[in-house]
Motif scaffolding. Structure first.
Motif, PDB file in Angstrom:
ATOM      1  N   ALA A  22       1.004  -1.538  -0.212  1.00 18.82           N
ATOM      2  CA  ALA A  22      -0.308  -0.373   0.489  1.00 18.82           C
ATOM      3  C   ALA A  22       1.300   1.038  -0.199  1.00 18.82           C
ATOM      4  CB  ALA A  22      -1.031   0.616   1.119  1.00 18.82           C
ATOM      5  N   ASP A  23       2.048   1.073   0.630  1.00 18.52           N
ATOM      6  CA  ASP A  23       3.355   2.204   0.606  1.00 18.52           C
ATOM      7  C   ASP A  23       4.349   2.149   0.906  1.00 18.52           C
ATOM      8  OD1 ASP A  23       4.263   4.621   1.395  1.00 18.52           O
ATOM      9  OD2 ASP A  23       2.461   5.560   2.583  1.00 18.52           O
ATOM     10  N   HIS A  24       5.320   2.048  -0.314  1.00 14.73           N
ATOM     11  CA  HIS A  24       6.576   1.210  -0.642  1.00 14.73           C
ATOM     12  C   HIS A  24       7.356   1.907   0.775  1.00 14.73           C
ATOM     13  CE1 HIS A  24       4.258   0.617  -3.971  1.00 14.73           C
ATOM     14  NE2 HIS A  24       4.502  -0.643  -4.678  1.00 14.73           N
ATOM     15  N   LYS A  25       7.661   3.237   0.572  1.00 15.82           N
ATOM     16  CA  LYS A  25       8.521   4.386   1.686  1.00 15.82           C
ATOM     17  C   LYS A  25       7.987   3.773   3.104  1.00 15.82           C
ATOM     18  CE  LYS A  25      10.573   8.603   1.812  1.00 15.82           C
ATOM     19  NZ  LYS A  25      10.901   9.630   0.990  1.00 15.82           N
ATOM     20  N   LYS A  26       7.172   3.927   2.929  1.00 19.25           N
ATOM     21  CA  LYS A  26       6.325   3.304   4.691  1.00 19.25           C
ATOM     22  C   LYS A  26       7.462   1.960   4.911  1.00 19.25           C
ATOM     23  CE  LYS A  26       3.412   3.619   7.926  1.00 19.25           C
ATOM     24  NZ  LYS A  26       1.000   3.444   8.042  1.00 19.25           N
ATOM     25  N   GLU A  27       6.645   1.407   4.389  1.00 18.48           N
ATOM     26  CA  GLU A  27       7.154   0.190   4.591  1.00 18.48           C
ATOM     27  C   GLU A  27       9.173  -0.043   5.028  1.00 18.48           C
ATOM     28  OE1 GLU A  27       6.468  -4.365   2.651  1.00 18.48           O
ATOM     29  OE2 GLU A  27       5.350  -2.825   2.307  1.00 18.48           O
ATOM     30  N   TYR A  28       9.395   0.685   3.978  1.00 17.58           N
ATOM     31  CA  TYR A  28      11.037   0.741   3.820  1.00 17.58           C
ATOM     32  C   TYR A  28      11.278   1.229   4.864  1.00 17.58           C
ATOM     33  CZ  TYR A  28      15.712   1.968   2.323  1.00 17.58           C
ATOM     34  OH  TYR A  28      17.212   2.207   1.933  1.00 17.58           O
ATOM     35  N   ASN A  29      10.913   2.508   5.520  1.00 22.22           N
ATOM     36  CA  ASN A  29      11.020   3.326   6.136  1.00 22.22           C
ATOM     37  C   ASN A  29      10.570   1.992   7.953  1.00 22.22           C
ATOM     38  OD1 ASN A  29      12.210   5.376   5.100  1.00 22.22           O
ATOM     39  ND2 ASN A  29      10.532   6.054   5.033  1.00 22.22           N
ATOM     40  N   ILE A  30       9.801   1.772   8.222  1.00 24.83           N
ATOM     41  CA  ILE A  30       9.870   0.832   8.940  1.00 24.83           C
ATOM     42  C   ILE A  30      10.713  -0.061   8.884  1.00 24.83           C
ATOM     43  CG2 ILE A  30       8.065  -1.157   9.859  1.00 24.83           C
ATOM     44  CD1 ILE A  30       5.833  -0.105   8.458  1.00 24.83           C
ATOM     45  N   LEU A  31      11.122  -0.988   8.322  1.00 24.63           N
ATOM     46  CA  LEU A  31      11.993  -1.799   8.166  1.00 24.63           C
ATOM     47  C   LEU A  31      13.461  -1.576   8.944  1.00 24.63           C
ATOM     48  CD1 LEU A  31      11.428  -3.603   4.873  1.00 24.63           C
ATOM     49  CD2 LEU A  31      11.138  -4.561   7.169  1.00 24.63           C
ATOM     50  N   LEU A  32      13.854  -0.312   8.212  1.00 25.69           N
ATOM     51  CA  LEU A  32      15.004   0.792   8.497  1.00 25.69           C
ATOM     52  C   LEU A  32      14.674   0.931   9.801  1.00 25.69           C
ATOM     53  CD1 LEU A  32      15.650   3.327   6.236  1.00 25.69           C
ATOM     54  CD2 LEU A  32      16.818   1.263   6.591  1.00 25.69           C
TER      55      LEU A  32
ATOM     56  N   LYS B 196      15.779   0.493  16.001  1.00 22.72           N
ATOM     57  CA  LYS B 196      15.767  -0.071  17.292  1.00 22.72           C
ATOM     58  C   LYS B 196      16.851  -1.670  18.152  1.00 22.72           C
ATOM     59  CE  LYS B 196      13.123   3.121  18.378  1.00 22.72           C
ATOM     60  NZ  LYS B 196      11.550   2.788  17.756  1.00 22.72           N
ATOM     61  N   TYR B 197      17.154  -2.253  17.015  1.00 24.45           N
ATOM     62  CA  TYR B 197      17.240  -3.098  17.385  1.00 24.45           C
ATOM     63  C   TYR B 197      19.185  -3.108  17.573  1.00 24.45           C
ATOM     64  CZ  TYR B 197      19.883  -8.172  16.993  1.00 24.45           C
ATOM     65  OH  TYR B 197      21.405  -9.724  17.876  1.00 24.45           O
ATOM     66  N   ASN B 198      19.855  -2.523  16.569  1.00 19.31           N
ATOM     67  CA  ASN B 198      21.253  -2.118  16.908  1.00 19.31           C
ATOM     68  C   ASN B 198      21.256  -0.760  16.022  1.00 19.31           C
ATOM     69  OD1 ASN B 198      24.084  -2.060  16.380  1.00 19.31           O
ATOM     70  ND2 ASN B 198      24.319  -4.559  16.120  1.00 19.31           N
ATOM     71  N   PRO B 199      21.517   0.313  16.479  1.00 19.64           N
ATOM     72  CA  PRO B 199      21.661   1.874  15.252  1.00 19.64           C
ATOM     73  C   PRO B 199      22.943   0.930  13.963  1.00 19.64           C
ATOM     74  CG  PRO B 199      21.923   2.245  17.606  1.00 19.64           C
ATOM     75  CD  PRO B 199      22.134   0.367  17.482  1.00 19.64           C
ATOM     76  N   GLU B 200      23.553   0.036  14.879  1.00 16.74           N
ATOM     77  CA  GLU B 200      25.215   0.118  13.277  1.00 16.74           C
ATOM     78  C   GLU B 200      24.762  -0.585  12.373  1.00 16.74           C
ATOM     79  OE1 GLU B 200      28.185  -1.655  15.948  1.00 16.74           O
ATOM     80  OE2 GLU B 200      28.234   0.034  17.306  1.00 16.74           O
ATOM     81  N   LEU B 201      24.050  -1.165  12.387  1.00 16.54           N
ATOM     82  CA  LEU B 201      23.445  -1.733  11.324  1.00 16.54           C
ATOM     83  C   LEU B 201      22.668  -1.086  10.119  1.00 16.54           C
ATOM     84  CD1 LEU B 201      20.467  -4.755  12.875  1.00 16.54           C
ATOM     85  CD2 LEU B 201      22.696  -5.087  11.776  1.00 16.54           C
ATOM     86  N   LEU B 202      22.380   0.059  10.395  1.00 13.22           N
ATOM     87  CA  LEU B 202      22.342   1.154   9.562  1.00 13.22           C
ATOM     88  C   LEU B 202      23.833   1.652   8.697  1.00 13.22           C
ATOM     89  CD1 LEU B 202      19.387   3.441  10.523  1.00 13.22           C
ATOM     90  CD2 LEU B 202      19.568   0.858   9.571  1.00 13.22           C
TER      91      LEU B 202
END
Length: 329
Positions: free
Chosen positions: A253-263, A268-274
């Motif tokens: 329904a919202d590609h950018k929103k879904e991508y941002n939720i994954l990020l 939240k789990y480990n900031p170094e993953l970004l």
């Protein structure tokens, strides 16, 4: 690999061997008056050793083996005879296994290479025999050292899969299907959430006999870092991947929103993953025409992405080229 056979966390009790006692023997032979001390050293206690094995993919073999106990060293004897060393226990583990102390959660070491051996628990040293204590002023020592005690405690073994690319996406985003198309892996595929309950690995062939390893990580949902869905159980496997391939299906329904939720879940789990290399792939592109692709691309302005379809093969080679380019940049 059957889902029930994938074990990536075990807690085991380890006990290395005690060292053998040194001997306080005095030489007693015919025609050898006052033979003096000739006690031998005790043998060392057995070690508990972990060894990397590239052919193992799980810690299943340790799931029901909760206690590891190495052999004790034997006591020394007369005529300077040393006691035998205690029997070592060598445990094979998959590459990517890390060891922590169960009480403090302190990191101890990790196994990353085939054949690599590291000592988890050191055996106690054997005691010295009385032969070592003789001197001009103490010619008949009647004592020897006892052996040192071995080590004992609970350890945690945790497996973090070693792969070049980790697939990150919500359930039913097409991760397993992509892995089945680009590699010989045969993950379970169906059109309902949480089909994949264990990580799957596949070796992806690229141009000119090159290859890279791809890992299908079970689906993340919003709130995974708080334990929702499959929670944090498999997020640890993403920490090993130098590159993350985010996947959002074309019918989202919202590609950018879904991508941002994954990020956000990864942060939240480990900031170094970004800090890892990442790329966005829009799956199930056979559902789209060129006009819709242009609309979605406008929505994803500033985010590097590629449309592909595992069903029709659309842009599969281009996707592999892009992954290879990122891995080697």
């Amino acid at each position: 690999m059957a889902e029930t056979n994938f074990v990536d966390y075990v807690k085991i009790h380890c006990k290395s061997g005690h060292g053998g006692a040194g001997s306080a023997h005095l030489r007693r032979e015919k025609f050898v008056p006052k033979g003096g001390p000739d006690g031998g050293d005790g043998g060392r206690g057995g070690h508990i050793i972990l060894e990397g094995n590239q052919h193992k993919w799980t810690l299943l073999h340790l799931k029901f083996r909760k206690h590891l106990k190495a052999g004790n060293g034997e006591s020394g004897g007369g005529q300077k005879k040393s006691g035998a060393d205690g029997e070592d226990i060598i445990v094979e583990v998959p590459l990517g296994t890390i060891v922590k102390d169960a009480e403090t959660n302190e990191f101890i070491f990790e196994i990353t290479e085939h054949g690599e051996q590291k000592t988890l628990m050191q055996g106690g040293r054997g005691g010295l025999g009385n032969d070592h204590f003789k001197s001009s002023t103490n010619q008949t020592p009647r004592y020897a050292q006892p052996g040192e005690e071995g080590q004992e405690g609970w350890k945690i073994l945790e497996l973090k899969i070693l792969a070049d690319v980790g697939l990150v996406g919500f359930p039913s985003s097409g991760k397993s299907t992509l892995l089945s198309v680009v590699s010989a892996a045969k993950p379970k595929i169906a059109d309902y959430p949480f089909t994949t309950l264990t990580p799957n690995l596949g070796i992806v062939s690229h141009r000119e006999e090159q290859s890279f390893v791809m890992a299908d990580i079970p689906g993340i949902i919003e709130g995974a870092h708080e334990g929702k869905g499959l929670g944090l159980r498999f997020l640890r496997h993403i920490e090993r991947n130098p590159m993350l391939l985010f996947m959002v299906p074309a019918d989202s329904a919202d590609h950018k929103k879904e991508y941002n939720i994954l990020l956000n879940e990864l942060e939240k789990y480990n900031p170094e993953l970004l800090d890892k290399q990442r790329f966005l792939a829009i799956s199930k592109a056979d559902m789209l025409d060129e006009e819709l692709m242009k609309e979605i691309s406008k929505e994803l302005k500033g985010i590097s992405h590629l449309f592909f379809s595992s069903v029709t093969g659309f842009n599969i080679q281009q996707l592999k080229d892009k992954i290879w380019q990122i891995l080697n940049s």
